[in-house]
Write a protein that holds these residues in place. Structure first.
Motif, PDB file in Angstrom:
ATOM      1  N   SER A 180       0.827  -1.212   0.000  1.00 59.08           N
ATOM      2  CA  SER A 180       0.000   0.000   0.000  1.00 59.08           C
ATOM      3  C   SER A 180       0.864   1.267   0.000  1.00 59.08           C
ATOM      4  N   HIS A 181       2.061   1.194   0.546  1.00 57.55           N
ATOM      5  CA  HIS A 181       2.922   2.384   0.581  1.00 57.55           C
ATOM      6  C   HIS A 181       3.796   2.536  -0.664  1.00 57.55           C
ATOM      7  N   PHE A 182       4.212   1.430  -1.237  1.00 57.61           N
ATOM      8  CA  PHE A 182       5.186   1.516  -2.330  1.00 57.61           C
ATOM      9  C   PHE A 182       4.581   1.270  -3.709  1.00 57.61           C
ATOM     10  N   GLY A 183       3.292   0.884  -3.734  1.00 61.66           N
ATOM     11  CA  GLY A 183       2.685   0.492  -4.999  1.00 61.66           C
ATOM     12  C   GLY A 183       2.513   1.618  -6.001  1.00 61.66           C
ATOM     13  N   ASP A 184       2.436   2.865  -5.511  1.00 59.97           N
ATOM     14  CA  ASP A 184       2.142   3.948  -6.460  1.00 59.97           C
ATOM     15  C   ASP A 184       3.254   5.002  -6.525  1.00 59.97           C
ATOM     16  N   CYS A 185       4.457   4.640  -6.100  1.00 60.34           N
ATOM     17  CA  CYS A 185       5.557   5.609  -6.158  1.00 60.34           C
ATOM     18  C   CYS A 185       5.907   5.933  -7.619  1.00 60.34           C
ATOM     19  N   ASP A 186       6.398   7.153  -7.850  1.00 59.71           N
ATOM     20  CA  ASP A 186       6.822   7.544  -9.199  1.00 59.71           C
ATOM     21  C   ASP A 186       8.168   6.937  -9.563  1.00 59.71           C
TER      22      ASP A 186
END
Ligand SMILES: [Zn+2]
Ligand SMILES: [Zn+2]
Length: 277
Positions: free
Chosen positions: A151-157
């Motif tokens: 949930s924290h790293f799934g949408d990083c640029d």
């Protein structure tokens, strides 16, 4: 303000990642001697004197071995969890900021979110950095991708992601059985396949940069890591493989949303620091 990042080196012999934004430059982990750190930073055009702080992910020597000497020589504040501080005697630090409850905090223009990860360390934290709508995730040294991590790293640029070992090479490699179990276990390190599976689930076409990191020199090969991650590498805008000797050169994340404010619950890091003497 764009986030820039670079690596002094990546792997079990020493780690150090620079994260810069505006006037601030942070060093995440330091597993090198002072001399080696200065040399590797000079290669990237910076000096330890330019650092605003050192952040520590966990107490293993490839991440924390050089933190005490560097912090003392350059009078740098150190951010770490209470568990990490207690787990290793690194001597007197000029200034300690304890990361409590993995609460986000701010240094300059950078919002830092510590994320608990399953690793065989006392209170390991990996980090997501945000500034004005762009985000960078540093995710190494974990044995499992948990829903919390996803949930924290799934949408990083941009993502620096561990692909530590090939399970077959680890099984047939030189490590003693206990170490093989540790590395391959739920609190060890991500395999090429675990890293690929994570990227498959969250997608990688939104990634401006995918950096494959903490690649074992004994239990992995660049060819195997490349093969396992070929789909993700093809859909990310840029994909590189970090190495022990060179790390990787500066990469920049372009901002996608300049209006995005820091998230709720953010602590301001300029609050009084706890000093350990
Ligand atoms: Zn490590
Ligand atoms: Zn570790």
């Amino acid at each position: 303000m764009a986030i820039r990042f670079a690596s002094l080196g990546s792997g079990s012999k020493g780690n150090g990642t620079l994260v810069a934004c505006g006037d601030h430059c942070l060093l995440v982990d330091c597993g090198f001697t002072i001399k080696e750190t200065e040399r590797r930073m000079a290669r990237l055009g910076v000096s330890p004197a330019d650092l605003s702080a050192i952040l520590v992910t966990h107490e293993h020597s490839d991440h924390m071995g050089g933190v005490g000497p560097l912090a003392r020589k350059y009078r740098l504040p150190v951010y770490l969890t209470p568990g990490t501080l207690r787990a290793r005697d690194i001597g007197t630090l000029p200034q300690v900021h304890l990361i409590e409850g993995h609460q986000p905090f701010v240094i300059g223009d950078i919002q830092v979110t510590p994320v608990a990860v399953p690793h065989d360390a006392r209170e390991a934290a990996q980090f997501v950095f945000r500034s004005r709508g762009s985000s960078l995730g540093l995710l190494t040294d974990l044995g499992t991708i948990t829903p919390h991590v996803e949930s924290h790293f799934g949408d990083c640029d941009a993502l620096v992601l561990e692909a530590n070992h090939d399970p077959q090479m680890l099984a047939q490699g030189p490590y003693p059985p206990s170490l093989k179990r540790r590395v391959g276990g739920a609190y060890g390190h991500l395999s090429n396949q675990q890293a690929a599976g994570f990227l498959q689930r969250v997608g990688s076409d939104h990634l401006q940069h995918l950096v494959v990191a903490h690649i074992s020199e004994k239990n992995n090969s660049l060819d195997l890591a490349r093969a396992a991650l070929s789909d993700a590498a093809a859909s990310a805008a840029n994909c590189i493989f970090a190495c022990q000797q060179e790390g990787f050169d500066w990469l920049q994340i372009s901002s996608t949303d300049i209006a995005s404010p820091p998230r709720d619950g953010v602590q301001i890091a300029n609050a009084p620091a706890e000093t350990i003497d």
